[in-house]
Design an enzyme around this catalytic site. Structure first.
Site, PDB file in Angstrom:
ATOM      1  N   ALA A 169       5.440   4.345   5.547  1.00 32.86           N
ATOM      2  CA  ALA A 169       4.112   4.859   5.199  1.00 32.86           C
ATOM      3  C   ALA A 169       3.094   4.687   6.327  1.00 32.86           C
ATOM      4  CB  ALA A 169       3.586   4.161   3.948  1.00 32.86           C
TER       5      ALA A 169
ATOM      6  N   THR B  66       0.836  -1.197   0.000  1.00 30.06           N
ATOM      7  CA  THR B  66       0.000   0.000   0.000  1.00 30.06           C
ATOM      8  C   THR B  66       0.871   1.246   0.000  1.00 30.06           C
ATOM      9  OG1 THR B  66      -0.274  -0.467   2.357  1.00 30.06           O
ATOM     10  CG2 THR B  66      -2.138  -0.870   0.940  1.00 30.06           C
TER      11      THR B  66
ATOM     12  N   SER C 122       3.190  -2.195   4.123  1.00 26.69           N
ATOM     13  CA  SER C 122       3.247  -0.764   3.850  1.00 26.69           C
ATOM     14  C   SER C 122       4.438  -0.427   2.976  1.00 26.69           C
ATOM     15  CB  SER C 122       3.368   0.022   5.156  1.00 26.69           C
ATOM     16  OG  SER C 122       4.676  -0.126   5.703  1.00 26.69           O
ATOM     17  N   ASP C 123       4.317   0.645   2.195  1.00 29.99           N
ATOM     18  CA  ASP C 123       5.528   1.231   1.643  1.00 29.99           C
ATOM     19  C   ASP C 123       6.372   1.703   2.824  1.00 29.99           C
ATOM     20  OD1 ASP C 123       7.426   2.200  -0.104  1.00 29.99           O
ATOM     21  OD2 ASP C 123       6.001   3.292  -1.346  1.00 29.99           O
ATOM     22  N   TRP C 124       7.670   1.844   2.597  1.00 30.55           N
ATOM     23  CA  TRP C 124       8.596   2.078   3.697  1.00 30.55           C
ATOM     24  C   TRP C 124       8.324   3.432   4.358  1.00 30.55           C
ATOM     25  CZ3 TRP C 124       8.573  -2.424   2.326  1.00 30.55           C
ATOM     26  CH2 TRP C 124       9.521  -3.384   2.680  1.00 30.55           C
TER      27      TRP C 124
END
Length: 827
Positions: free
Chosen positions: A235, A198, A231-233
């Site tokens: 995020a 995401t 999650s994106d890093w």
């Protein structure tokens, strides 16, 4: 996988889950470091390791000591229009991942080319959701064929880089469903990916890492996704809202909104523990699938046969090259002399900037490829123009290593560097080195100049630096943030010039950049980020262009390679324009004036303006062609291979012509006011003509479209090779609805197929007609609805070059289309 095996795998997951207490479960959902989840030996769970892609597999240590195969850019892969080739690419990447101990590849990127200004455009496939979904499906199937997980990203509407951490993208229901969600839906249904990532951004007011509707109700509910949602890093922002919004894993660790914070929230009654159990179940299912959970048989017990990475990289490259113009200049006739021109011909850009970067063990430049392929004496080279006039991380001519020392000056460890860039994030440090003990890093080694003259050296990053070249200290000082508000810009932005040295071609000198570390200049993520930069001697630009023109005049054919730079196309920022940097346009004009037989090779991952395109004999788009790009280029230029690519996105003549150019939020919001009309549907609606349309691409033979026959489910197209060479054709199918009460694009890609035939031979493409091609998203009912009426089916070579047409009658929602007419005549 048999049903029984799947059942046993789920039983193993449930058994493991039942043995975990709350703290262990919460800990499992938070990264233990930059790239991995913690092992839980008490249940036989190994540490799950993730790694960036999509064109190679970094591994947990981003280092040249463990090189990676570098395939062509995602735009290049999409330009092949070949999901089977994408699947082979995925299998190679799975092979690379297993070699590096990686369980999950952080790829593919299936966001859309909403605007040509998108800075990460090169890392996504296409402006078209159907083509994106088909290529992405092939890629995911291939990676998972090798027993390695994927994370299809960035879910959803992460189509630009400006303010990507905070922007609220406001998207109406129809474009959200019909465009931006569509490739994710297709991949989930057709490839069953084991992971989704995401995005940072919000969609319609809710951050994607806590978007209950899109994750829990759409992704998991409607589509049946049963994989991990990571999650994106950096995020993930809120513990309760993330777990309620369907986020399984918050990366990176160990400091995240999960872990101890999640366990505390459960004990405080703020979070239901069943939500934690659901997330842990998804993680354990992933572990079972990749073979990281004892007692669960992995999905793949015998990986596919080994793949030759060099050979596949070369094949994808020549299959991706798009010949958009050819006035008889290509392929090169035997015995012709060639003048190869442009700095990018010698120092090609083979991949894009940002998290997609890997270190291949070699790269083949256009100069390398043509030197190997042409007879001695047939090739001359001149720089002509350099795309960059600022220092860049030290590259050709440098032999560097990074030496890590403690506070007493003792060496803790070291690593070789393929460039002057040190980018160690999290625990991505050389063996034997820890952040606690690390006091300084020295980039040291030799530089052997390729030209005599005054060389410029510089630094990029924050903190103290001492720069020494040939025994002379050129700079000693501290770089502060200054007026720059974004620390990422200091680490990844323009290097600063620090000093100059007069050096002699071929004579090596010692170089050193010492960088003591300090908390006052800590990186945005735990890590070490800085660069030694270099710029070669600056000759008079006019003199360089004149020299190139003279070389062109003396040759039978002039080949100019033009390129973008990492400062133009990279992660973290959007483009300001579509112009080629530096004096490259002037170079092309001068060469074309000197030699009418001028071929231009465009080394860019996404569209650029080409104001000279009608004044040259041929234009070949090579994208970012991967490590074998120069060898593939020689194959195509000399006619050993055909340029097989077709445009996956429209190329405008000028930025001002592009239908969608707004990528900068206003008051934190970016409104997708264009609705359904991005890419070629927007050009159709405007009645405008781009430089080169979606689907366009020329080969080395000619094709006649002989017949189009329809059934309710399938279009069958017969084509004949009318040229003198074997060839490959991409048969494209577009659906055009009649005018009606529902606003729709004039036409939309509904299918495609690659066929091959010898001279005089014919081939038949049988292309399924997906029901979705006749449906729209009805926001009132929350469902896909078939729109009754008559549809024209067009078959051809591009969106603007359709050769055959037939019609279908479509009934209501519960009816399939009916084959109403068949046409056998070309336009």
């Amino acid at each position: 996988m048999t049903d029984a095996t799947g059942i046993r795998r789920e039983e193993a997951v449930e058994a493991a889950l039942g043995k975990l207490d709350l703290d262990a479960k919460a800990r499992l959902l938070a990264g233990q470091d930059m790239w991995s989840l913690p092992a839980l030996p008490e249940i036989g769970l190994k540490s799950l390791v993730m790694s960036d892609g999509p064109i190679g597999v970094r591994g947990v240590r981003w280092t040249a000591d463990d090189p990676s195969v570098a395939l062509p850019s995602p735009t290049a892969l999409a330009a092949t229009w070949d999901p089977a080739l994408a699947r082979r690419a995925g299998r190679l990447l799975a092979q690379e991942a297993r070699r590096k101990g990686v369980h999950v590849l952080l790829a593919p990127t299936v966001n859309l080319h909403r605007s040509p200004l998108g800075g990460r455009h090169f890392e996504a496939y296409s402006e078209d959701p159907y083509l994106t979904g088909e290529i992405g499906t092939g890629y995911v199937l291939g990676v998972q064929d090798g027993g390695v997980g994927t994370t299809v990203k960035h879910f959803v509407a992460n189509d630009a880089e400006t303010d990507r951490f905070t922007v609220n993208n406001v998207v109406a229901p129809r474009p959200l469903r019909e465009l931006y969600l569509a490739p994710f839906e297709a991949i989930v249904k057709n490839a069953r990916p084991w992971g989704i990532m995401t995005a940072y951004n919000q969609v319609n007011g809710e951050t994607m890492t806590q978007h209950h509707h899109l994750v829990n109700e759409v992704l998991r509910g409607e589509w049946g996704f049963d994989g991990i949602n990571v999650s994106d890093w950096m995020a993930a922002r809120d513990t309760r809202r993330a777990i309620e919004g369907g986020l399984d894993v918050a990366m990176p660790g160990p400091r995240t909104v999960y872990g101890e914070a999640l366990a505390t929230s459960v004990r405080a009654g703020e979070v239901d523990e069943t939500l934690v159990d659901g997330a842990v179940r998804n993680v354990l299912r992933l572990a079972a699938r990749v073979g990281a959970l004892d007692g669960a048989e992995p999905v793949v017990t015998e990986p596919p046969a080994p793949i030759d990475g060099d050979a596949l990289a070369r094949e994808i490259a020549h299959r991706s090259f798009v010949l958009v113009r050819n006035q008889g200049a290509l392929p090169l006739a035997p015995g012709r002399t060639v003048a190869l021109l442009g700095a990018a011909a010698r120092d090609a850009r083979v991949l894009g900037g940002g998290s997609a970067q890997v270190f291949p063990d070699h790269t083949v430049s256009p100069l390398d490829g043509l030197t190997a392929a042409l007879p001695a004496g047939a090739l001359t080279y001149a720089t002509g123009a350099d795309p960059s006039d600022e220092p860049a991380p030290a590259g050709p001519g440098f032999a560097l290593r990074a030496v890590c020392r403690d506070a007493d000056g003792n060496v803790l460890g070291e690593a070789s560097l393929p460039s002057g860039q040190v980018q160690w994030i999290g625990d991505d440090l050389p063996e034997g080195v820890s952040h606690e003990a690390l006091h300084s890093v020295e980039v040291t080694g030799t530089f052997t100049p390729r030209e005599s003259g005054e060389h410029t050296f510089g630094t990029r990053g924050l903190g103290a630096f001492t720069l020494t070249v040939a025994g002379e200290t050129l700079y000693e000082g501290v770089q502060d943030m200054g007026d720059e508000a974004d620390p990422f810009e200091a680490f990844f932005g323009a290097p600063l010039e620090r000093g100059r040295a007069v050096l002699t071609e071929g004579v090596p000198v010692e170089v050193s950049l010492l960088h003591p570390l300090g908390q006052e200049h800590a990186a945005p993520l735990p890590g070490v980020l800085f660069s030694l930069a270099h710029l070669g001697p600056r000759r008079d630009p006019e003199a360089l262009i004149t020299e190139a023109a003279e070389a062109a005049r003396a040759a039978d054919t002039a080949i100019v390679v033009v390129a973008t730079t990492e400062r133009v196309e990279s992660e973290g920022f959007d483009r300001a324009d579509l112009k080629l940097p530096g004096r490259q346009d002037d170079l092309v004009r001068a060469v074309a004036a000197a030699n009418p037989n001028t071929v231009v090779v465009v080394n860019a991952g996404s569209p650029v303006e080409m104001p000279w395109r009608d004044d040259v004999a041929a234009v070949l788009l090579s994208w970012f062609p991967g490590q074998e790009g120069g060898a593939a280029l020689a194959d195509v230029l000399l006619g050993t291979e055909e340029p097989g690519g077709r445009l996956p996105t429209t190329w405008p003549a000028a930025l001002a012509d592009a239908p969608v150019t707004e990528v900068t939020p206003t008051d934190g919001e970016l409104h997708y006011t264009e609705g359904l009309f991005i890419g070629y549907p927007a050009w159709d609606r405007a009645g405008a003509t781009p430089a080169y349309p979606f689907g366009h691409g020329l080969g080395y033979t000619t094709w006649e479209y002989e017949s189009l026959e329809l059934t309710p489910d399938t279009a069958t197209v017969r084509v004949r090779n009318t040229g003198s060479r074997p060839g490959r054709e991409v048969v494209q199918l577009y659906v055009t609805p009649e005018d009606g009460p529902v606003e729709r694009p004039i036409r939309r890609l509904a299918g495609f197929a690659c066929v091959e035939a010898d001279p005089g031979g014919s081939a038949e493409a049988e292309i399924p007609l997906p029901r979705r091609a006749f449906e729209v998203w009805d926001g009132r009912t929350g469902a896909w609805t078939a729109v009754p009426g008559t549809y024209e089916i067009q078959a051809g070579r591009s969106v603007t070059d359709t050769r055959l047409r037939a019609t279908l009658s479509v009934g209501g929602t519960d009816q399939r289309p009916d084959a109403d007419q068949r046409f056998r005549d070309a336009d």
